[in-house]
Design a protein around this motif. Structure first.
Motif, PDB file in Angstrom:
ATOM      1  N   PHE A   1      76.000  21.998 -50.823  1.00 41.90           N
ATOM      2  CA  PHE A   1      76.308  23.226 -51.554  1.00 41.90           C
ATOM      3  C   PHE A   1      75.029  23.894 -52.060  1.00 41.90           C
TER       4      PHE A   1
ATOM      5  N   ASP B   1      72.840  25.423 -49.249  1.00 41.64           N
ATOM      6  CA  ASP B   1      73.480  26.429 -48.413  1.00 41.64           C
ATOM      7  C   ASP B   1      72.888  27.808 -48.710  1.00 41.64           C
ATOM      8  N   GLU B   2      72.758  28.630 -47.688  1.00 42.88           N
ATOM      9  CA  GLU B   2      72.211  29.976 -47.848  1.00 42.88           C
ATOM     10  C   GLU B   2      73.007  30.800 -48.859  1.00 42.88           C
ATOM     11  N   GLN B   3      74.312  30.575 -48.936  1.00 40.61           N
ATOM     12  CA  GLN B   3      75.150  31.320 -49.873  1.00 40.61           C
ATOM     13  C   GLN B   3      74.905  30.921 -51.333  1.00 40.61           C
ATOM     14  N   SER B   4      74.151  29.851 -51.557  1.00 40.68           N
ATOM     15  CA  SER B   4      73.831  29.419 -52.913  1.00 40.68           C
ATOM     16  C   SER B   4      72.442  29.892 -53.340  1.00 40.68           C
ATOM     17  N   GLY B   5      71.900  30.884 -52.640  1.00 43.76           N
ATOM     18  CA  GLY B   5      70.542  31.344 -52.887  1.00 43.76           C
ATOM     19  C   GLY B   5      70.273  31.887 -54.272  1.00 43.76           C
TER      20      GLY B   5
END
Length: 121
Positions: free
Chosen positions: A98, A101-105
């Motif tokens: 998590f 992950d790129e979405q957790s930048g």
């Protein structure tokens, strides 16, 4: 209750400063290090804080260390965890996945406590 802290990389720099401060504040501190026995000996001699070599990337050593924990000690630890059990490796891996992950930048400078509710920060 005894407060205990294990500091990784604790024989020099920031780790050593943290270990010394926690000891000063009444916490029982121990440090682990990888490879620099000269620095570790100097740290032990100066502070009387336990310093032991450890390679956290050695899966077998980590597994054997956990397997060697006295069952009564382990029962005491588990009794303090609100969910009533130790974490499964996949649960820890999920949290790591998590975070990377790129979405957790947008998540930066955060602490994700994966402890079954044992303590809250």
């Amino acid at each position: 209750m005894t407060r205990l802290a294990l500091i990784t990389g604790g024989t020099r720099g920031i780790g050593a400063a943290i270990a010394r401060r926690l000891q000063q504040d009444g916490c029982r501190a121990a440090v682990i290090y990888r490879g620099n026995e000269v620095a570790a000996k100097a740290f032990r001699d100066a502070t009387a804080i336990a310093a032991d070599p450890w390679d956290a990337s050695d899966f077998d050593a980590c597994f054997n260390m956990m397997a060697a924990v006295d069952p009564k000690v382990l029962e005491g630890v588990v009794a303090q965890i609100p969910v009533g059990r130790l974490a499964q490796p996949a649960e820890i891996a999920h949290a790591v996945a998590f975070l990377i992950d790129e979405q957790s930048g947008f998540i930066t400078g955060s602490t994700l406590s994966i402890n079954g509710g044992q303590y809250l920060i």
